[in-house]
Design a protein around this motif. Structure first.
Motif, PDB file in Angstrom:
ATOM      1  N   VAL A   1      -4.419   7.511   4.636  1.00  0.00           N
ATOM      2  CA  VAL A   1      -5.879   7.554   4.508  1.00  0.00           C
ATOM      3  C   VAL A   1      -6.517   6.499   5.419  1.00  0.00           C
ATOM      4  CG1 VAL A   1      -7.822   7.111   2.958  1.00  0.00           C
ATOM      5  CG2 VAL A   1      -5.901   8.495   2.169  1.00  0.00           C
ATOM      6  N   LYS A   2      -5.927   5.319   5.448  1.00  0.00           N
ATOM      7  CA  LYS A   2      -6.438   4.250   6.316  1.00  0.00           C
ATOM      8  C   LYS A   2      -6.415   4.683   7.778  1.00  0.00           C
ATOM      9  CE  LYS A   2      -5.714  -0.648   7.446  1.00  0.00           C
ATOM     10  NZ  LYS A   2      -4.858  -1.833   7.192  1.00  0.00           N
ATOM     11  N   GLY A   3      -5.316   5.322   8.183  1.00  0.00           N
ATOM     12  CA  GLY A   3      -5.213   5.811   9.556  1.00  0.00           C
ATOM     13  C   GLY A   3      -6.214   6.913   9.852  1.00  0.00           C
ATOM     14  N   GLU A   4      -6.399   7.821   8.891  1.00  0.00           N
ATOM     15  CA  GLU A   4      -7.355   8.914   9.074  1.00  0.00           C
ATOM     16  C   GLU A   4      -8.783   8.391   9.176  1.00  0.00           C
ATOM     17  OE1 GLU A   4      -6.927  12.075   9.657  1.00  0.00           O
ATOM     18  OE2 GLU A   4      -4.746  12.038   9.467  1.00  0.00           O
ATOM     19  N   LEU A   5      -9.109   7.416   8.344  1.00  0.00           N
ATOM     20  CA  LEU A   5     -10.455   6.828   8.392  1.00  0.00           C
ATOM     21  C   LEU A   5     -10.695   6.145   9.733  1.00  0.00           C
ATOM     22  CD1 LEU A   5     -10.780   5.304   4.795  1.00  0.00           C
ATOM     23  CD2 LEU A   5     -12.123   7.192   5.752  1.00  0.00           C
TER      24      LEU A   5
ATOM     25  N   MET B   1       0.842  -1.198   0.000  1.00  0.00           N
ATOM     26  CA  MET B   1       0.000   0.000   0.000  1.00  0.00           C
ATOM     27  C   MET B   1       0.880   1.252   0.000  1.00  0.00           C
ATOM     28  SD  MET B   1      -3.002   1.087   2.723  1.00  0.00           S
ATOM     29  CE  MET B   1      -3.948  -0.396   2.399  1.00  0.00           C
ATOM     30  N   SER B   2       0.531   2.274  -0.762  1.00  0.00           N
ATOM     31  CA  SER B   2       1.312   3.498  -0.853  1.00  0.00           C
ATOM     32  C   SER B   2       1.246   4.269   0.462  1.00  0.00           C
ATOM     33  CB  SER B   2       0.780   4.375  -1.990  1.00  0.00           C
ATOM     34  OG  SER B   2      -0.532   4.816  -1.704  1.00  0.00           O
ATOM     35  N   ASN B   3       2.153   5.252   0.588  1.00  0.00           N
ATOM     36  CA  ASN B   3       2.170   6.075   1.796  1.00  0.00           C
ATOM     37  C   ASN B   3       0.860   6.815   2.003  1.00  0.00           C
ATOM     38  OD1 ASN B   3       4.782   5.287   2.317  1.00  0.00           O
ATOM     39  ND2 ASN B   3       5.725   7.101   1.400  1.00  0.00           N
ATOM     40  N   VAL B   4       0.316   7.368   0.906  1.00  0.00           N
ATOM     41  CA  VAL B   4      -0.961   8.081   1.002  1.00  0.00           C
ATOM     42  C   VAL B   4      -2.069   7.120   1.425  1.00  0.00           C
ATOM     43  CG1 VAL B   4      -2.705   9.366  -0.282  1.00  0.00           C
ATOM     44  CG2 VAL B   4      -0.288   9.831  -0.687  1.00  0.00           C
ATOM     45  N   GLY B   5      -2.048   5.905   0.872  1.00  0.00           N
ATOM     46  CA  GLY B   5      -3.042   4.902   1.234  1.00  0.00           C
ATOM     47  C   GLY B   5      -2.988   4.545   2.711  1.00  0.00           C
ATOM     48  N   LEU B   6      -1.782   4.410   3.258  1.00  0.00           N
ATOM     49  CA  LEU B   6      -1.622   4.121   4.682  1.00  0.00           C
ATOM     50  C   LEU B   6      -2.140   5.273   5.536  1.00  0.00           C
ATOM     51  CD1 LEU B   6       1.943   2.505   4.678  1.00  0.00           C
ATOM     52  CD2 LEU B   6      -0.209   1.342   5.218  1.00  0.00           C
TER      53      LEU B   6
ATOM     54  N   ALA C   1      -3.837  13.075   2.009  1.00  0.00           N
ATOM     55  CA  ALA C   1      -4.522  11.955   2.663  1.00  0.00           C
ATOM     56  C   ALA C   1      -5.737  12.446   3.446  1.00  0.00           C
ATOM     57  CB  ALA C   1      -3.558  11.217   3.592  1.00  0.00           C
ATOM     58  N   LYS C   2      -5.600  13.589   4.104  1.00  0.00           N
ATOM     59  CA  LYS C   2      -6.723  14.139   4.868  1.00  0.00           C
ATOM     60  C   LYS C   2      -7.846  14.595   3.930  1.00  0.00           C
ATOM     61  CE  LYS C   2      -4.122  15.515   8.992  1.00  0.00           C
ATOM     62  NZ  LYS C   2      -4.917  14.685   9.919  1.00  0.00           N
ATOM     63  N   PHE C   3      -7.472  15.223   2.821  1.00  0.00           N
ATOM     64  CA  PHE C   3      -8.469  15.634   1.831  1.00  0.00           C
ATOM     65  C   PHE C   3      -9.166  14.400   1.247  1.00  0.00           C
ATOM     66  CE2 PHE C   3      -9.459  16.421  -2.679  1.00  0.00           C
ATOM     67  CZ  PHE C   3     -10.375  17.450  -2.544  1.00  0.00           C
TER      68      PHE C   3
END
Length: 274
Positions: A8-12, A1-6, A124-126
């Protein structure tokens, strides 16, 4: 998983644990339920009038009640579009707090020391807010469909393909129209470090946008202003939000402003000392 994907997962994960989100979720469900109860009451009233009216009026009422545009499962789903303004407000509030909370909680420093570039953190937050927006729209469509089945049952008139197309397009356009205000909320929140002020300014801007559009719509430059292009529903109704406008141009204007707000947010977030 890409850095942005990780990220986003954490933010969700953090957002789903937020009680405020569940309160908004329950509130929206209640609004659809209340709308369904009112629709059911109106339908029963019309049927009572139908049974006690003259033959001519019965034909008129029967045609009105039988109209799939109004009294069908999909008709109720279409009616629930009026509730999407609540989702739009909720997403503005969530977008305003997703950055400012990091400052107020003091967790922004922990994000900064992670092996992620700041622009990826903000993207990622957006992305998280956009995903939540999609989920809320899917929930209101699915729940409205369920309530519509309870009200009208499966044995209602079959809606034509045009009604399906119009309903989905209206939901899509309402979703797209809120993206620049989400971007604006993140930009103001990043600039001022205040979620309350960011959400207030963004909500006021979205509310006053229609008034501003009506004032400047007569000028040639109006079609390049965000506010005159956000009412995309007018295209579905056979009109246009701005003189000489078209759907593709208005959507592009919305995306350009959204991108512009996001670029400013990235610049501020990257340059600011934490």
């Amino acid at each position: 998983m890409s850095n942005v994907g990780l990220l986003v997962k954490g933010e969700l994960y953090k957002t789903i644990k937020n009680r405020k989100l569940w309160f908004f979720f329950i509130f929206i469900i209640c609004l659809v339920t209340i709308s369904g109860a009112k629709t059911l009451g109106d339908l029963e009233t019309q049927q009572q009038v139908l049974r006690s009216s003259t033959a001519v009026y019965q034909d008129f009422m029967h045609n009105s009640i039988s109209s799939p545009e109004i009294h069908s499962v999909l008709g109720f789903v279409k009616k629930s579009i009026s509730i999407t303004w609540v989702i739009n407000i909720v997403m503005i509030i969530m977008a305003s707090s997703i950055i400012s909370n990091e400052y107020s909680w003091g967790t922004i420093k922990y994000l900064a020391v992670r092996p992620f570039k700041r622009e990826k953190i903000l993207i990622a937050k957006f992305s998280t807010i956009i995903i939540l927006n999609i989920l809320f729209y899917m929930i209101i469509i699915s729940y409205s469909y369920l309530v519509g089945i309870i009200i009208h049952g499966f044995e209602t008139q079959v809606a034509g393909e045009k009604l399906y197309y119009i309903t989905l397009k209206l939901y899509l356009y309402h979703f797209i129209s809120n993206i620049p205000y989400i971007s604006l909320s993140i930009m103001v929140s990043t600039l001022l470090k205040s979620g309350g002020l960011a959400s207030t300014l963004s909500i006021i801007t979205s509310i006053l946008g229609g008034m501003i559009a009506s004032v400047i719509n007569k000028y040639p430059y109006a079609k390049y202003i965000l506010f005159t292009n956000t009412d995309l529903a007018k295209y579905v109704q056979g009109g246009a939000p701005t003189i000489g406008g078209n759907e593709f141009f208005s959507v592009m204007i919305i995306f350009v402003y959204s991108f512009f707000f996001l670029i400013i947010s990235l610049y501020i977030f990257k340059k600011r000392s934490i």
